[in-house]
Write a protein that holds these residues in place. Structure first.
Motif, PDB file in Angstrom:
ATOM      1  N   GLY A  31       6.999  32.710  23.834  1.00  0.00           N
ATOM      2  CA  GLY A  31       5.676  32.158  23.548  1.00  0.00           C
ATOM      3  C   GLY A  31       4.576  33.134  23.916  1.00  0.00           C
ATOM      4  O   GLY A  31       4.716  33.927  24.853  1.00  0.00           O
ATOM      5  N   LYS A  32       3.493  33.101  23.132  1.00  0.00           N
ATOM      6  CA  LYS A  32       2.292  33.886  23.428  1.00  0.00           C
ATOM      7  C   LYS A  32       1.117  32.941  23.336  1.00  0.00           C
ATOM      8  O   LYS A  32       0.840  32.393  22.264  1.00  0.00           O
ATOM      9  CB  LYS A  32       2.142  35.051  22.456  1.00  0.00           C
ATOM     10  CG  LYS A  32       3.192  36.114  22.639  1.00  0.00           C
ATOM     11  CD  LYS A  32       2.923  37.317  21.775  1.00  0.00           C
ATOM     12  CE  LYS A  32       4.008  38.355  22.015  1.00  0.00           C
ATOM     13  NZ  LYS A  32       3.683  39.650  21.457  1.00  0.00           N
ATOM     14  N   TYR A  33       0.448  32.752  24.465  1.00  0.00           N
ATOM     15  CA  TYR A  33      -0.638  31.781  24.543  1.00  0.00           C
ATOM     16  C   TYR A  33      -1.922  32.484  24.947  1.00  0.00           C
ATOM     17  O   TYR A  33      -1.983  33.128  25.995  1.00  0.00           O
ATOM     18  CB  TYR A  33      -0.282  30.670  25.531  1.00  0.00           C
ATOM     19  CG  TYR A  33       1.003  29.988  25.140  1.00  0.00           C
ATOM     20  CD1 TYR A  33       1.033  29.085  24.082  1.00  0.00           C
ATOM     21  CD2 TYR A  33       2.201  30.289  25.786  1.00  0.00           C
ATOM     22  CE1 TYR A  33       2.215  28.482  23.689  1.00  0.00           C
ATOM     23  CE2 TYR A  33       3.383  29.680  25.401  1.00  0.00           C
ATOM     24  CZ  TYR A  33       3.384  28.785  24.354  1.00  0.00           C
ATOM     25  OH  TYR A  33       4.567  28.192  23.965  1.00  0.00           O
ATOM     26  N   ARG A  34      -2.930  32.352  24.092  1.00  0.00           N
ATOM     27  CA  ARG A  34      -4.227  32.998  24.311  1.00  0.00           C
ATOM     28  C   ARG A  34      -5.172  32.024  25.010  1.00  0.00           C
ATOM     29  O   ARG A  34      -5.262  30.859  24.634  1.00  0.00           O
ATOM     30  CB  ARG A  34      -4.820  33.423  22.978  1.00  0.00           C
ATOM     31  CG  ARG A  34      -6.116  34.179  23.100  1.00  0.00           C
ATOM     32  CD  ARG A  34      -6.599  34.618  21.702  1.00  0.00           C
ATOM     33  NE  ARG A  34      -7.855  35.307  21.790  1.00  0.00           N
ATOM     34  CZ  ARG A  34      -9.033  34.721  21.683  1.00  0.00           C
ATOM     35  NH1 ARG A  34      -9.114  33.417  21.488  1.00  0.00           N
ATOM     36  NH2 ARG A  34     -10.142  35.422  21.768  1.00  0.00           N
ATOM     37  N   PHE A  35      -5.877  32.549  26.005  1.00  0.00           N
ATOM     38  CA  PHE A  35      -6.898  31.782  26.712  1.00  0.00           C
ATOM     39  C   PHE A  35      -8.209  32.559  26.704  1.00  0.00           C
ATOM     40  O   PHE A  35      -8.206  33.779  26.918  1.00  0.00           O
ATOM     41  CB  PHE A  35      -6.481  31.521  28.170  1.00  0.00           C
ATOM     42  CG  PHE A  35      -5.327  30.585  28.313  1.00  0.00           C
ATOM     43  CD1 PHE A  35      -5.539  29.212  28.386  1.00  0.00           C
ATOM     44  CD2 PHE A  35      -4.032  31.065  28.369  1.00  0.00           C
ATOM     45  CE1 PHE A  35      -4.459  28.348  28.515  1.00  0.00           C
ATOM     46  CE2 PHE A  35      -2.960  30.205  28.499  1.00  0.00           C
ATOM     47  CZ  PHE A  35      -3.170  28.839  28.562  1.00  0.00           C
ATOM     48  N   ASP A  36      -9.298  31.866  26.441  1.00  0.00           N
ATOM     49  CA  ASP A  36     -10.633  32.432  26.598  1.00  0.00           C
ATOM     50  C   ASP A  36     -11.029  32.157  28.035  1.00  0.00           C
ATOM     51  O   ASP A  36     -11.060  30.995  28.452  1.00  0.00           O
ATOM     52  CB  ASP A  36     -11.617  31.791  25.624  1.00  0.00           C
ATOM     53  CG  ASP A  36     -11.298  32.156  24.182  1.00  0.00           C
ATOM     54  OD1 ASP A  36     -10.993  33.333  23.926  1.00  0.00           O
ATOM     55  OD2 ASP A  36     -11.347  31.266  23.316  1.00  0.00           O
ATOM     56  N   VAL A  37     -11.296  33.219  28.778  1.00  0.00           N
ATOM     57  CA  VAL A  37     -11.528  33.058  30.211  1.00  0.00           C
ATOM     58  C   VAL A  37     -12.880  33.612  30.633  1.00  0.00           C
ATOM     59  O   VAL A  37     -13.429  34.519  30.004  1.00  0.00           O
ATOM     60  CB  VAL A  37     -10.417  33.750  31.039  1.00  0.00           C
ATOM     61  CG1 VAL A  37      -9.075  33.072  30.828  1.00  0.00           C
ATOM     62  CG2 VAL A  37     -10.319  35.240  30.740  1.00  0.00           C
ATOM     63  N   GLU A  38     -13.369  33.038  31.709  1.00  0.00           N
ATOM     64  CA  GLU A  38     -14.507  33.593  32.413  1.00  0.00           C
ATOM     65  C   GLU A  38     -13.929  34.463  33.518  1.00  0.00           C
ATOM     66  O   GLU A  38     -12.886  34.125  34.098  1.00  0.00           O
ATOM     67  CB  GLU A  38     -15.362  32.478  33.002  1.00  0.00           C
ATOM     68  CG  GLU A  38     -16.024  31.631  31.924  1.00  0.00           C
ATOM     69  CD  GLU A  38     -16.762  30.456  32.517  1.00  0.00           C
ATOM     70  OE1 GLU A  38     -17.946  30.619  32.874  1.00  0.00           O
ATOM     71  OE2 GLU A  38     -16.130  29.387  32.647  1.00  0.00           O
TER      72      GLU A  38
END
Length: 146
Positions: A31-38
């Protein structure tokens, strides 16, 4: 609990702003899971973290970055949403995960050794996505970007 002690001293009116970026968690299962992070890079940003937030998008989070590897200890004072705390080693691999940290709790949440960073995402998200210790976090600040 160094940074955690600072949390209670931070007034809600002095909130920090954070740079934004994205990262990917690569699981052993493919799995490859993208997160938009601060990005929480300064001591003031790290002391504030996700305090006072009433919600967070499913694909969002906060990435705490340390200048040098160190043991980490967090608490949830003034944090209103449950969080998964993903502790990341110097090689970008997940060292340990504390799932569903309880909002407002003063209990210490600790890394299992020295870490380079911590990714905080919505509580329960790690289990839903199959993210486990040994999986890899890819981000330029961790030196793991391709």
């Amino acid at each position: 609990m160094g940074a955690a002690i600072l949390l209670s001293a931070l007034p809600a009116t002095a909130l920090e702003s954070f740079a934004r970026s994205s990262l990917t968690v690569e699981t052993a299962g493919g799995g490859k899971y993208r997160f938009d992070v601060e990005l929480a890079e300064t001591p003031a940003q790290q002391a504030q973290g996700l305090m006072f937030r009433e919600k967070m998008a499913a694909d969002s989070g906060m990435l705490f970055i340390y200048d040098r590897p160190q043991p980490a200890s967090f608490w949830m004072k003034n944090t209103l949403i449950p969080l998964d705390m993903i502790f990341i080693g110097t090689d970008g691999r997940i060292v340990n995960i504390h799932a569903n940290a309880v909002p407002q709790s003063l209990d210490a949440v600790n890394s299992a050794g020295s870490v380079k960073g911590i990714l905080e995402i919505n509580g329960g998200m790690s289990a839903r996505l199959g993210i486990r210790p040994g999986d890899r976090v890819v981000h330029s600040t961790l030196g793991t970007a391709k």
